[in-house]
Each structure stands twice: as C-alpha cells, then as structure tokens.
Design a protein around this motif. Structure first.
Motif, PDB file in Angstrom:
ATOM      1  N   CYS A  15     -33.884  16.873  14.309  1.00 55.64           N
ATOM      2  CA  CYS A  15     -33.004  17.762  15.283  1.00 55.64           C
ATOM      3  C   CYS A  15     -31.830  18.269  14.167  1.00 55.64           C
ATOM      4  CB  CYS A  15     -32.152  16.609  16.052  1.00 55.64           C
ATOM      5  SG  CYS A  15     -31.325  17.003  17.324  1.00 55.64           S
ATOM      6  N   LEU A  16     -31.625  17.421  13.440  1.00 56.64           N
ATOM      7  CA  LEU A  16     -30.630  18.056  12.407  1.00 56.64           C
ATOM      8  C   LEU A  16     -31.025  19.179  11.468  1.00 56.64           C
ATOM      9  CD1 LEU A  16     -29.048  14.518  10.666  1.00 56.64           C
ATOM     10  CD2 LEU A  16     -27.778  16.335  12.393  1.00 56.64           C
ATOM     11  N   GLN A  17     -32.598  19.096  11.283  1.00 56.05           N
ATOM     12  CA  GLN A  17     -32.916  20.305  10.530  1.00 56.05           C
ATOM     13  C   GLN A  17     -32.997  21.664  11.391  1.00 56.05           C
ATOM     14  OE1 GLN A  17     -36.233  18.218   9.257  1.00 56.05           O
ATOM     15  NE2 GLN A  17     -35.441  17.853   7.153  1.00 56.05           N
ATOM     16  N   GLN A  18     -32.690  21.707  12.733  1.00 61.82           N
ATOM     17  CA  GLN A  18     -32.662  22.712  13.692  1.00 61.82           C
ATOM     18  C   GLN A  18     -31.319  22.676  14.287  1.00 61.82           C
ATOM     19  OE1 GLN A  18     -34.810  24.816  13.755  1.00 61.82           O
ATOM     20  NE2 GLN A  18     -36.475  23.937  12.805  1.00 61.82           N
ATOM     21  N   ASP A  19     -30.198  22.324  13.626  1.00 57.46           N
ATOM     22  CA  ASP A  19     -29.071  22.241  14.318  1.00 57.46           C
ATOM     23  C   ASP A  19     -28.421  23.548  14.664  1.00 57.46           C
ATOM     24  OD1 ASP A  19     -27.560  20.099  15.225  1.00 57.46           O
ATOM     25  OD2 ASP A  19     -26.169  19.886  13.313  1.00 57.46           O
ATOM     26  N   GLU A  20     -29.040  24.852  14.154  1.00 56.82           N
ATOM     27  CA  GLU A  20     -28.427  25.868  14.624  1.00 56.82           C
ATOM     28  C   GLU A  20     -28.804  26.174  16.201  1.00 56.82           C
ATOM     29  OE1 GLU A  20     -26.538  29.003  15.147  1.00 56.82           O
ATOM     30  OE2 GLU A  20     -26.599  28.074  13.153  1.00 56.82           O
ATOM     31  N   TYR A  21     -29.978  25.586  16.675  1.00 57.45           N
ATOM     32  CA  TYR A  21     -30.559  25.788  17.920  1.00 57.45           C
ATOM     33  C   TYR A  21     -29.618  25.027  18.780  1.00 57.45           C
ATOM     34  CZ  TYR A  21     -33.377  23.861  21.733  1.00 57.45           C
ATOM     35  OH  TYR A  21     -33.707  23.721  23.074  1.00 57.45           O
ATOM     36  N   ASN A  22     -28.996  23.608  18.379  1.00 56.65           N
ATOM     37  CA  ASN A  22     -28.106  22.875  19.124  1.00 56.65           C
ATOM     38  C   ASN A  22     -26.798  23.728  19.274  1.00 56.65           C
ATOM     39  OD1 ASN A  22     -29.974  20.787  19.263  1.00 56.65           O
ATOM     40  ND2 ASN A  22     -29.526  20.106  17.074  1.00 56.65           N
ATOM     41  N   ARG A  23     -26.439  24.472  18.309  1.00 62.12           N
ATOM     42  CA  ARG A  23     -25.178  25.142  18.321  1.00 62.12           C
ATOM     43  C   ARG A  23     -25.102  25.942  19.250  1.00 62.12           C
ATOM     44  NH1 ARG A  23     -24.407  23.280  12.826  1.00 62.12           N
ATOM     45  NH2 ARG A  23     -25.674  25.203  12.141  1.00 62.12           N
ATOM     46  N   GLU A  24     -26.360  26.699  19.203  1.00 61.18           N
ATOM     47  CA  GLU A  24     -26.435  27.802  20.521  1.00 61.18           C
ATOM     48  C   GLU A  24     -26.404  27.306  21.846  1.00 61.18           C
ATOM     49  OE1 GLU A  24     -26.485  30.816  20.406  1.00 61.18           O
ATOM     50  OE2 GLU A  24     -27.309  31.623  22.196  1.00 61.18           O
ATOM     51  N   ASN A  25     -27.085  26.232  21.926  1.00 56.02           N
ATOM     52  CA  ASN A  25     -26.997  25.688  23.197  1.00 56.02           C
ATOM     53  C   ASN A  25     -25.852  25.287  23.696  1.00 56.02           C
ATOM     54  OD1 ASN A  25     -29.731  25.707  23.538  1.00 56.02           O
ATOM     55  ND2 ASN A  25     -30.211  23.739  22.917  1.00 56.02           N
ATOM     56  N   CYS A  26     -25.099  24.645  22.723  1.00 50.46           N
ATOM     57  CA  CYS A  26     -23.675  24.404  22.894  1.00 50.46           C
ATOM     58  C   CYS A  26     -22.726  25.913  23.360  1.00 50.46           C
ATOM     59  CB  CYS A  26     -22.907  23.796  21.884  1.00 50.46           C
ATOM     60  SG  CYS A  26     -23.564  22.129  21.535  1.00 50.46           S
ATOM     61  N   ARG A  27     -23.024  26.848  22.650  1.00 51.38           N
ATOM     62  CA  ARG A  27     -22.365  27.994  22.892  1.00 51.38           C
ATOM     63  C   ARG A  27     -22.796  28.467  24.417  1.00 51.38           C
ATOM     64  NH1 ARG A  27     -22.827  33.031  23.567  1.00 51.38           N
ATOM     65  NH2 ARG A  27     -25.124  32.803  23.432  1.00 51.38           N
ATOM     66  N   VAL A  28     -23.874  28.231  24.758  1.00 55.73           N
ATOM     67  CA  VAL A  28     -24.365  28.920  25.927  1.00 55.73           C
ATOM     68  C   VAL A  28     -23.597  27.933  27.166  1.00 55.73           C
ATOM     69  CG1 VAL A  28     -26.149  28.807  27.718  1.00 55.73           C
ATOM     70  CG2 VAL A  28     -26.364  29.625  25.392  1.00 55.73           C
ATOM     71  N   ILE A  29     -23.353  26.555  26.727  1.00 55.17           N
ATOM     72  CA  ILE A  29     -23.028  25.499  27.810  1.00 55.17           C
ATOM     73  C   ILE A  29     -21.401  25.937  27.959  1.00 55.17           C
ATOM     74  CG2 ILE A  29     -22.115  23.161  28.264  1.00 55.17           C
ATOM     75  CD1 ILE A  29     -25.167  22.447  26.954  1.00 55.17           C
ATOM     76  N   MET A  30     -20.793  26.122  27.008  1.00 52.99           N
ATOM     77  CA  MET A  30     -19.409  26.709  26.781  1.00 52.99           C
ATOM     78  C   MET A  30     -19.124  28.061  27.682  1.00 52.99           C
ATOM     79  SD  MET A  30     -17.539  25.703  23.389  1.00 52.99           S
ATOM     80  CE  MET A  30     -18.887  25.953  22.158  1.00 52.99           C
ATOM     81  N   GLU A  31     -20.204  28.895  27.548  1.00 54.48           N
ATOM     82  CA  GLU A  31     -20.111  30.016  28.344  1.00 54.48           C
ATOM     83  C   GLU A  31     -20.308  29.757  30.025  1.00 54.48           C
ATOM     84  OE1 GLU A  31     -22.020  33.266  26.018  1.00 54.48           O
ATOM     85  OE2 GLU A  31     -23.243  33.297  27.773  1.00 54.48           O
ATOM     86  N   ASN A  32     -21.240  28.753  30.216  1.00 54.35           N
ATOM     87  CA  ASN A  32     -21.475  28.492  31.589  1.00 54.35           C
ATOM     88  C   ASN A  32     -20.222  27.705  32.319  1.00 54.35           C
ATOM     89  OD1 ASN A  32     -24.119  29.436  30.952  1.00 54.35           O
ATOM     90  ND2 ASN A  32     -25.136  27.708  31.214  1.00 54.35           N
ATOM     91  N   ARG A  33     -19.508  26.952  31.431  1.00 49.86           N
ATOM     92  CA  ARG A  33     -18.451  26.434  31.800  1.00 49.86           C
ATOM     93  C   ARG A  33     -17.295  27.414  32.259  1.00 49.86           C
ATOM     94  NH1 ARG A  33     -16.039  22.999  27.195  1.00 49.86           N
ATOM     95  NH2 ARG A  33     -15.087  24.878  26.344  1.00 49.86           N
ATOM     96  N   ALA A  34     -17.048  28.370  31.268  1.00 47.87           N
ATOM     97  CA  ALA A  34     -16.178  29.441  31.704  1.00 47.87           C
ATOM     98  C   ALA A  34     -16.444  29.852  33.159  1.00 47.87           C
ATOM     99  CB  ALA A  34     -15.951  30.485  30.412  1.00 47.87           C
ATOM    100  N   TRP A  35     -17.611  30.372  33.212  1.00 42.54           N
ATOM    101  CA  TRP A  35     -18.155  31.114  34.474  1.00 42.54           C
ATOM    102  C   TRP A  35     -17.859  30.068  35.530  1.00 42.54           C
ATOM    103  CZ3 TRP A  35     -21.757  29.798  38.058  1.00 42.54           C
ATOM    104  CH2 TRP A  35     -22.076  31.162  39.187  1.00 42.54           C
ATOM    105  N   SER A  36     -18.313  28.675  35.567  1.00 42.31           N
ATOM    106  CA  SER A  36     -18.283  27.846  36.665  1.00 42.31           C
ATOM    107  C   SER A  36     -16.833  27.571  36.871  1.00 42.31           C
ATOM    108  CB  SER A  36     -18.711  26.393  36.121  1.00 42.31           C
ATOM    109  OG  SER A  36     -20.070  26.690  35.619  1.00 42.31           O
ATOM    110  N   VAL A  37     -15.844  27.535  35.843  1.00 41.10           N
ATOM    111  CA  VAL A  37     -14.526  27.536  36.273  1.00 41.10           C
ATOM    112  C   VAL A  37     -14.113  28.486  37.161  1.00 41.10           C
ATOM    113  CG1 VAL A  37     -12.158  27.341  34.994  1.00 41.10           C
ATOM    114  CG2 VAL A  37     -13.806  25.925  34.200  1.00 41.10           C
ATOM    115  N   GLU A  38     -14.136  29.573  36.661  1.00 40.64           N
ATOM    116  CA  GLU A  38     -13.802  30.618  37.306  1.00 40.64           C
ATOM    117  C   GLU A  38     -14.306  30.777  38.762  1.00 40.64           C
ATOM    118  OE1 GLU A  38     -14.563  34.544  35.150  1.00 40.64           O
ATOM    119  OE2 GLU A  38     -14.632  35.559  37.119  1.00 40.64           O
TER     120      GLU A  38
END
Ligand code: PMP
Length: 355
Positions: A254-277
């Motif tokens: 998982c740590l060796q693919q942390d870029e994948y995890n960071r990208e997922n977090c970015r998408v979740i933050m984007e979905n959060r902003a959309w959901s809040v609105e």
C-alpha cells in the motif's frame, strides 16, 4: 451477563461499531471506509505472503516501519505498528493514564475514548465543545491529564490547525497529548512535523480510511523513541504479534502505491465539495468538515427519520442517539455516483414529506 463476568466490568458499556450488513447490497456511507478498493498490488502481496502463514509475524514490523519512517521523514524507532489505530489508542490509555492522570477529551468525540478509559479503569474528564462544535484550545491548557484530540474530530469533521495543537502541546509540557489523525489525509494539517520538537506528542494514524485498508486493521503511533518504548512495553505485555503477516504485507504494498491513495483522497475531497453544495441547496446545515464524512442536519426532518428512510431505500448513513446530536447524521463521502444517488434519494424523501 453470565454469573462469571468480572465485577470490575459490570458497568462497562462496550463500543458499538456501525452496522456492517450482510443481507443486502447497501450504498454504505455509515462507517467512513474508503469507497475505493486497495491498489491491486496489495492483493498480490497478500497472496504471496499467505504461503508463509505457518510462521509468526515479525513482532517489530521491521520492513513496514522502515518504509513508513522514510515516507514520513522519521526514524523507525519513532513508530509502532498496531492492529488498527484503535489498538494504539488503547495502548496510549494504558501507558499514559492512571488514577492521578485522567484522560481528557472533548464531550463529543470518538466514542471509543470513554470505553478505553472504562476498560482500563481509568478516570476521564470530558470538556464540552463550543456550540458550533469547535474545540476551544484554551480549555486544554494546563490540562492535568493526558489529552486525546481527534483531529479532525469525529463525528463533527471539524479540525484544529497545527499551530493550535502546538499551543496545546506547549501548555502541557508534563503530559502526553495524543493527536488522533484518523481523518487527516482529507485536508487537515498533520502534527507529524512537530514530533522532533515535542517529546509529549503522540500522533496516531490509520490505514483504514485514506489507504482503503479498514478490513486489514493497520494503524500506528508516531512519537519520541521514549514514548514508543513505553507503548512497546504495553504491546509486548498484551499481544506481541499484533500485526499479522497478511496485513503487514498489505501495508508495505500500500505504501509503495501511495500515489494511488493520494489520488483517491483527492477525489473524495472533490466529492465532498460537490456533496456539501448539493446538500446545502436542499436546506441542510453542516459543519465545515475536513474529513471523509459530513455531519449534517435538516431543519424539516429529524436525524433518525432521515436515517431510517434512507435505509429503507438501500442507503446506510450513521445516526447517533446522543441527545445533543440526535438531529444530525454522519454521512461518509463515497464515489460521485454514490453521492449523486444519496442526493437524489434525499430529495425524494423531502418532497414526499412536504407533499
Ligand atoms: N480514531 C477515530 C477518530 C475514528 O473515527 C476511528 C474509526 N472508527 C479510529 C480512530 C479507529 O480506526 P481503525 O481502528 O480502523 O484504525
């Protein structure tokens, strides 16, 4: 309760985890898991490691700690890996609280803290949040106990800045301050950079949320080598092989693919902003969440009714019965499709109610 159950636990109220249903395919927005699977390399690492299950796991998690320490800019002896972050939190209660050193935490926070205090027969003190659910840092200065702060807090999602936590650390030089960063990867500031400056800081993180490994059970504590040694004394007196082989292998992959995890977090933050609105457009009021969930109420429908009506329609969110937050629900941020379905369904429920 059997007649054999120890007297000392007769008043113990166990932690109640969120529902994990098996009967139906729900859209599951109730336990703050990641909507994304772990990177495919994780499954392959677990498959390979399974041939070595005959052997005990490495009690020191040497390789995992080495890689994690590199990633975090720390030394391996500043890390202790655990079976989920719940375990390191329990170890911290055991190691750093006693009859004269109560655990101190907000009155509205992770529901496991009072349970850890109870099972270890420790005194604890709850400090009320402000009416807007924020933490007033001055309430934790000269706290006369071990401070536990979830940052961002749960179930509110509200975060303190690193500077604010630093003030709490500075004002409690003789007590440990535990900062539970289970949700930190969704936009809040981590206190890891303060570790070399404060020997009273223990940062707790998990692979459960931002790294899609909730079912693997992997967490860790980061602190001075002395704090980590104390926590290891507790660990080796409890469960030396606390992280199993499959989970350690999963963690490394998982740590060796942390870029994948960071990208997922970015998408979740984007979905959060959309959901809040969208939810605000529907009349919801909510805190400013920096986590992977929202904490929301609607003036026209009670938290309990909304929870129930969504469940009938196949969407699970988390409702708490605590009186001061019974109007609220905690909604995990899922994929865009899941959030679109949530918003559409809530709209139907509200329209049905006003018809
Ligand atoms: N801290 C907080 C604030 C949480 O909400 C949770 C998740 N329930 C945990 C710690 C523990 O998570 P885990 O044991 O899966 O690492």
């Amino acid at each position: 309760m059997s007649r054999f159950f120890s007297e000392k636990y007769k008043d113990l109220k166990a932690y109640v985890p969120g529902e994990q249903p098996r009967d139906q395919q729900y859209i599951k927005l109730n336990t703050n898991e990641s909507p994304f699977p772990p990177h495919p390399d994780v499954a392959e690492a677990v498959r390979q490691e399974s041939s070595r299950l005959r052997l005990y796991s490495d009690p020191e998690c040497t390789e995992l700690r080495k890689i994690l320490a590199e990633r975090l800019g720390l030394e391996p002896d500043m890390l202790l890996m655990t079976n989920g972050s719940d375990e390191i939190l329990n170890f911290a209660f055991m190691a750093f609280c006693d009859q004269n050193t109560p655990a101190i935490f907000p009155d509205l926070t992770y529901g496991f803290y009072p349970v850890f205090a109870q099972i270890n027969q420790l005194p604890w003190k709850e400090i009320p949040l402000q009416p807007d659910f924020s933490i007033r840092i001055g309430d934790y200065f000269r706290a006369a106990g071990t401070v536990f702060i979830a940052n961002p807090n749960a179930p509110t999602g509200v975060a303190l800045s690193r500077d604010e936590i630093e003030q709490i650390l500075r004002e409690n030089p003789d007590h440990v301050v535990v900062v539970d960063e289970a949700y930190v990867d969704f936009g809040a500031e981590s206190c890891l950079p303060l570790l070399r400056k404060y020997d009273n800081l223990l940062v707790v993180q998990t692979f459960s949320k931002s790294r899609s490994l909730a079912g693997g059970r992997l967490g860790f504590g980061a602190g001075s080598p002395e704090l980590i040694r104390d926590l290891n004394t507790v660990k080796y007196s409890t469960n030396p092989y606390n992280v199993n082989r499959l989970t350690a292998a999963a963690g490394i992959a998982c740590l060796q693919q942390d870029e994948y995890n960071r990208e997922n977090c970015r998408v979740i933050m984007e979905n959060r902003a959309w959901s809040v609105e969208k939810l605000k457009e529907l009349g919801f009021e909510m805190t400013d969440s920096l986590s992977n969930f929202l904490f929301a109420r609607h003036p026209k429908i009670s938290g309990e009714v909304l929870y129930r009506k969504l469940k009938e329609r196949g969407i699970l969110i988390r409702h708490f019965t605590l009186p001061q937050i019974s109007d609220y629900n905690r909604i995990t941020i899922g994929t865009k499709e899941q959030m679109e379905c949530l918003v559409r369904t809530i709209k139907e429920i509200l329209e049905e109610k006003s018809a």
